[in-house]
Design a protein around this motif. Structure first.
Motif, PDB file in Angstrom:
ATOM      1  N   SER A 188      30.552  45.158  35.979  1.00  0.00           N
ATOM      2  CA  SER A 188      31.155  43.832  35.852  1.00  0.00           C
ATOM      3  C   SER A 188      32.567  43.862  36.414  1.00  0.00           C
ATOM      4  O   SER A 188      33.249  44.891  36.339  1.00  0.00           O
ATOM      5  CB  SER A 188      31.198  43.414  34.381  1.00  0.00           C
ATOM      6  N   THR A 189      33.031  42.745  36.956  1.00  0.00           N
ATOM      7  CA  THR A 189      34.399  42.685  37.475  1.00  0.00           C
ATOM      8  C   THR A 189      35.438  42.710  36.362  1.00  0.00           C
ATOM      9  O   THR A 189      36.627  42.798  36.641  1.00  0.00           O
ATOM     10  CB  THR A 189      34.606  41.418  38.330  1.00  0.00           C
ATOM     11  N   THR A 190      35.004  42.641  35.105  1.00  0.00           N
ATOM     12  CA  THR A 190      35.939  42.773  33.988  1.00  0.00           C
ATOM     13  C   THR A 190      36.102  44.219  33.541  1.00  0.00           C
ATOM     14  O   THR A 190      36.966  44.512  32.708  1.00  0.00           O
ATOM     15  CB  THR A 190      35.485  41.920  32.778  1.00  0.00           C
ATOM     16  N   THR A 191      35.288  45.119  34.107  1.00  0.00           N
ATOM     17  CA  THR A 191      35.372  46.533  33.732  1.00  0.00           C
ATOM     18  C   THR A 191      35.465  47.472  34.940  1.00  0.00           C
ATOM     19  O   THR A 191      35.751  48.658  34.776  1.00  0.00           O
ATOM     20  CB  THR A 191      34.155  46.948  32.886  1.00  0.00           C
ATOM     21  N   ALA A 192      35.217  46.964  36.128  1.00  0.00           N
ATOM     22  CA  ALA A 192      35.340  47.768  37.348  1.00  0.00           C
ATOM     23  C   ALA A 192      35.555  46.834  38.527  1.00  0.00           C
ATOM     24  O   ALA A 192      35.121  45.678  38.515  1.00  0.00           O
ATOM     25  CB  ALA A 192      34.088  48.622  37.582  1.00  0.00           C
ATOM     26  N   TYR A 193      36.230  47.356  39.548  1.00  0.00           N
ATOM     27  CA  TYR A 193      36.436  46.548  40.753  1.00  0.00           C
ATOM     28  C   TYR A 193      36.520  47.482  41.948  1.00  0.00           C
ATOM     29  O   TYR A 193      37.335  48.407  41.981  1.00  0.00           O
ATOM     30  CB  TYR A 193      37.715  45.719  40.645  1.00  0.00           C
ATOM     31  N   TYR A 194      35.640  47.242  42.902  1.00  0.00           N
ATOM     32  CA  TYR A 194      35.603  48.013  44.145  1.00  0.00           C
ATOM     33  C   TYR A 194      35.954  47.083  45.306  1.00  0.00           C
ATOM     34  O   TYR A 194      35.489  45.948  45.356  1.00  0.00           O
ATOM     35  CB  TYR A 194      34.198  48.560  44.407  1.00  0.00           C
ATOM     36  N   GLN A 195      36.745  47.581  46.253  1.00  0.00           N
ATOM     37  CA  GLN A 195      37.059  46.786  47.435  1.00  0.00           C
ATOM     38  C   GLN A 195      37.391  47.699  48.601  1.00  0.00           C
ATOM     39  O   GLN A 195      37.550  48.911  48.435  1.00  0.00           O
ATOM     40  CB  GLN A 195      38.220  45.834  47.158  1.00  0.00           C
ATOM     41  N   GLY A 196      37.488  47.095  49.775  1.00  0.00           N
ATOM     42  CA  GLY A 196      37.777  47.860  50.977  1.00  0.00           C
ATOM     43  C   GLY A 196      39.239  48.260  51.082  1.00  0.00           C
ATOM     44  O   GLY A 196      40.099  47.807  50.322  1.00  0.00           O
TER      45      GLY A 196
END
Length: 197
Positions: A108-116
């Motif tokens: 979830s974007t409330t517990t993890a965030y991946y980006q370039g």
């Protein structure tokens, strides 16, 4: 160093711009700044990070080692360039192990965030890879307790699961450590370095 020793060393440095500073940079530019713009504003002496956190060490995953050795022997696969490099942060404090395939907070974007990676990253010099990614005011607003580097093919799309970021994603490394809590309105940049000796 002995001829038969392989050493992997990774670390990260997080520059934190709290909401007031982020708003001032945005007002100065007329838009929310990107990574290279923040670097230019800081270099010009117009702004400075409100806090800097340095975290040493990072566990090379089994999948990461497999990809490195496959590329070394020419077996092909995605390469760690700007179009395919991923930085992820998550909220889980579960200890990292070599078999990890995603962040503990993955889901979830409330517990993890991946980006370039930011434009012009990653870079390589003298066996050290450097990659930078800027997390804007509306992204990754949770307690940062872990970070990773990854790779995927196709168009990268930021999100809360590694599987959703791109095609055939793979997490290279994983570090669990308390990095601070990012709040809405703040901009944080994470610069990771990985050295192979």
């Amino acid at each position: 160093m002995s001829d038969d020793v392989f050493a992997w060393h990774a670390s990260c440095e997080i520059h934190k711009y709290f909401a007031e500073t982020a708003a001032a940079m945005t007002a100065h530019l007329g838009h929310e700044p990107e990574g290279h713009e923040i670097a230019e504003l800081v270099a010009a002496g117009l702004f400075a990070p409100d806090d800097i956190h340095v975290e040493d060490g990072n566990l090379l995953t089994t999948a990461g080692l497999g990809r490195l050795t496959a590329l070394f022997e020419g077996a092909g696969g995605a390469v760690f360039n700007n179009a395919q490099a991923i930085i992820g942060v998550g909220s889980s404090s579960t200890a990292a192990v070599v078999g990890d395939t995603a962040l503990g907070g993955n889901g979830s974007t409330t517990t993890a965030y991946y980006q370039g990676a930011d434009a012009s990253y990653p870079t390589q010099s003298g066996g050290t890879i450097t990659v930078n990614s800027t997390f804007g005011t509306g992204n990754a607003n949770f307690a940062w307790n872990e970070w990773c580097l990854g790779i995927a093919t196709g168009t990268l799309t930021a999100g809360g699961t590694l599987a959703s970021v791109g095609t055939s994603p793979l997490m290279f490394n994983h570090k669990v450590a308390s990095l601070g809590t990012k709040s809405s309105g703040a901009i944080w940049t994470l610069q990771a370095t990985c050295t192979i000796q």
